[in-house]
Design a protein around this motif. Structure first.
Motif, PDB file in Angstrom:
ATOM      1  N   UNK A   1       0.851  -1.186   0.000  1.00  0.00           N
ATOM      2  CA  UNK A   1       0.000   0.000   0.000  1.00  0.00           C
ATOM      3  C   UNK A   1       0.891   1.243   0.000  1.00  0.00           C
ATOM      4  N   UNK A   2       0.797   2.024  -1.048  1.00  0.00           N
ATOM      5  CA  UNK A   2       1.651   3.208  -1.226  1.00  0.00           C
ATOM      6  C   UNK A   2       0.917   4.518  -0.949  1.00  0.00           C
ATOM      7  N   UNK A   3      -0.239   4.446  -0.317  1.00  0.00           N
ATOM      8  CA  UNK A   3      -1.072   5.630  -0.113  1.00  0.00           C
ATOM      9  C   UNK A   3      -0.416   6.679   0.785  1.00  0.00           C
ATOM     10  N   UNK A   4       0.378   6.254   1.767  1.00  0.00           N
ATOM     11  CA  UNK A   4       0.966   7.207   2.726  1.00  0.00           C
ATOM     12  C   UNK A   4       2.325   7.760   2.294  1.00  0.00           C
ATOM     13  N   UNK A   5       2.847   7.295   1.182  1.00  0.00           N
ATOM     14  CA  UNK A   5       4.198   7.665   0.756  1.00  0.00           C
ATOM     15  C   UNK A   5       4.217   9.125   0.291  1.00  0.00           C
ATOM     16  N   UNK A   6       5.111   9.906   0.897  1.00  0.00           N
ATOM     17  CA  UNK A   6       5.245  11.321   0.538  1.00  0.00           C
ATOM     18  C   UNK A   6       6.551  11.610  -0.208  1.00  0.00           C
ATOM     19  N   UNK A   7       7.474  10.653  -0.160  1.00  0.00           N
ATOM     20  CA  UNK A   7       8.745  10.797  -0.876  1.00  0.00           C
ATOM     21  C   UNK A   7       9.072   9.440  -1.495  1.00  0.00           C
ATOM     22  N   UNK A   8       9.301   9.424  -2.803  1.00  0.00           N
ATOM     23  CA  UNK A   8       9.534   8.183  -3.533  1.00  0.00           C
ATOM     24  C   UNK A   8      10.681   8.404  -4.494  1.00  0.00           C
ATOM     25  N   UNK A   9      11.791   7.731  -4.240  1.00  0.00           N
ATOM     26  CA  UNK A   9      12.982   7.932  -5.054  1.00  0.00           C
ATOM     27  C   UNK A   9      13.266   6.784  -6.003  1.00  0.00           C
ATOM     28  N   UNK A  10      14.334   6.943  -6.766  1.00  0.00           N
ATOM     29  CA  UNK A  10      14.730   5.940  -7.748  1.00  0.00           C
ATOM     30  C   UNK A  10      15.083   4.610  -7.084  1.00  0.00           C
ATOM     31  N   UNK A  11      15.660   4.658  -5.881  1.00  0.00           N
ATOM     32  CA  UNK A  11      15.979   3.403  -5.186  1.00  0.00           C
ATOM     33  C   UNK A  11      14.703   2.609  -4.883  1.00  0.00           C
ATOM     34  N   UNK A  12      13.664   3.305  -4.494  1.00  0.00           N
ATOM     35  CA  UNK A  12      12.393   2.633  -4.218  1.00  0.00           C
ATOM     36  C   UNK A  12      11.830   2.016  -5.485  1.00  0.00           C
ATOM     37  N   UNK A  13      11.906   2.746  -6.582  1.00  0.00           N
ATOM     38  CA  UNK A  13      11.414   2.217  -7.854  1.00  0.00           C
ATOM     39  C   UNK A  13      12.200   0.971  -8.242  1.00  0.00           C
ATOM     40  N   UNK A  14      13.522   1.013  -8.099  1.00  0.00           N
ATOM     41  CA  UNK A  14      14.357  -0.142  -8.431  1.00  0.00           C
ATOM     42  C   UNK A  14      14.046  -1.327  -7.526  1.00  0.00           C
ATOM     43  N   UNK A  15      13.823  -1.054  -6.246  1.00  0.00           N
ATOM     44  CA  UNK A  15      13.473  -2.119  -5.299  1.00  0.00           C
ATOM     45  C   UNK A  15      12.190  -2.806  -5.724  1.00  0.00           C
ATOM     46  N   UNK A  16      11.189  -2.023  -6.086  1.00  0.00           N
ATOM     47  CA  UNK A  16       9.907  -2.589  -6.489  1.00  0.00           C
ATOM     48  C   UNK A  16       9.997  -3.304  -7.835  1.00  0.00           C
ATOM     49  N   UNK A  17      10.774  -2.775  -8.765  1.00  0.00           N
ATOM     50  CA  UNK A  17      10.952  -3.439 -10.060  1.00  0.00           C
ATOM     51  C   UNK A  17      11.609  -4.809  -9.876  1.00  0.00           C
ATOM     52  N   UNK A  18      12.669  -4.846  -9.077  1.00  0.00           N
ATOM     53  CA  UNK A  18      13.375  -6.108  -8.840  1.00  0.00           C
ATOM     54  C   UNK A  18      12.476  -7.111  -8.115  1.00  0.00           C
ATOM     55  N   UNK A  19      11.748  -6.635  -7.126  1.00  0.00           N
ATOM     56  CA  UNK A  19      10.842  -7.524  -6.386  1.00  0.00           C
ATOM     57  C   UNK A  19       9.752  -8.054  -7.307  1.00  0.00           C
ATOM     58  N   UNK A  20       9.210  -7.203  -8.137  1.00  0.00           N
ATOM     59  CA  UNK A  20       8.171  -7.635  -9.075  1.00  0.00           C
ATOM     60  C   UNK A  20       8.686  -8.765  -9.962  1.00  0.00           C
ATOM     61  N   UNK A  21       9.894  -8.624 -10.464  1.00  0.00           N
ATOM     62  CA  UNK A  21      10.466  -9.670 -11.317  1.00  0.00           C
ATOM     63  C   UNK A  21      10.632 -10.977 -10.540  1.00  0.00           C
ATOM     64  N   UNK A  22      11.076 -10.877  -9.295  1.00  0.00           N
ATOM     65  CA  UNK A  22      11.232 -12.082  -8.461  1.00  0.00           C
ATOM     66  C   UNK A  22       9.895 -12.752  -8.201  1.00  0.00           C
ATOM     67  N   UNK A  23       8.892 -11.946  -7.848  1.00  0.00           N
ATOM     68  CA  UNK A  23       7.563 -12.506  -7.562  1.00  0.00           C
ATOM     69  C   UNK A  23       6.968 -13.121  -8.833  1.00  0.00           C
ATOM     70  N   UNK A  24       7.185 -12.465  -9.947  1.00  0.00           N
ATOM     71  CA  UNK A  24       6.678 -12.986 -11.213  1.00  0.00           C
ATOM     72  C   UNK A  24       7.330 -14.339 -11.529  1.00  0.00           C
ATOM     73  N   UNK A  25       8.645 -14.432 -11.328  1.00  0.00           N
ATOM     74  CA  UNK A  25       9.359 -15.694 -11.571  1.00  0.00           C
ATOM     75  C   UNK A  25       8.871 -16.794 -10.632  1.00  0.00           C
ATOM     76  N   UNK A  26       8.525 -16.408  -9.405  1.00  0.00           N
ATOM     77  CA  UNK A  26       8.028 -17.374  -8.411  1.00  0.00           C
ATOM     78  C   UNK A  26       6.538 -17.676  -8.585  1.00  0.00           C
TER      79      UNK A  26
END
Length: 90
Positions: free
Chosen positions: A33-58
């Protein structure tokens, strides 16, 4: 489905905490849930992209819910707003 509510600031420190929370839930369906996020950087985007790929593979669900205006704006600036998992595709 396991729910994750990340820190309000997903800067470098917040991204590291998010990555740790994701690692602890690997192998399970997750909703972030990203509703409360007030600051979102490139590291967060990369973290979510990598996690998405892992979850998709699993073959587990990886769902991003209710992105805040700050998240949407950051994704637009990073030109990731049309990329899974940010585009709504799983």
């Amino acid at each position: 489905m396991t729910a994750i509510e990340p820190d309000m600031k997903l800067d470098l420190r917040g991204s590291e905490a998010l990555a740790e929370a994701l690692r602890a839930r690997r192998g399970a369906d997750v909703t972030i849930n990203l509703a409360r996020v007030v600051q979102f950087g490139a590291h967060a985007a990369q973290t979510l992209l990598a996690a998405h790929r892992s979850w998709e593979a699993d073959r587990h669900a990886f769902v991003l819910e209710a992105p805040s205006a700050a998240v949407e704006e950051a994704l637009r600036i990073l030109d990731l707003d049309n990329e899974p998992p940010f585009s709504g595709e799983i």
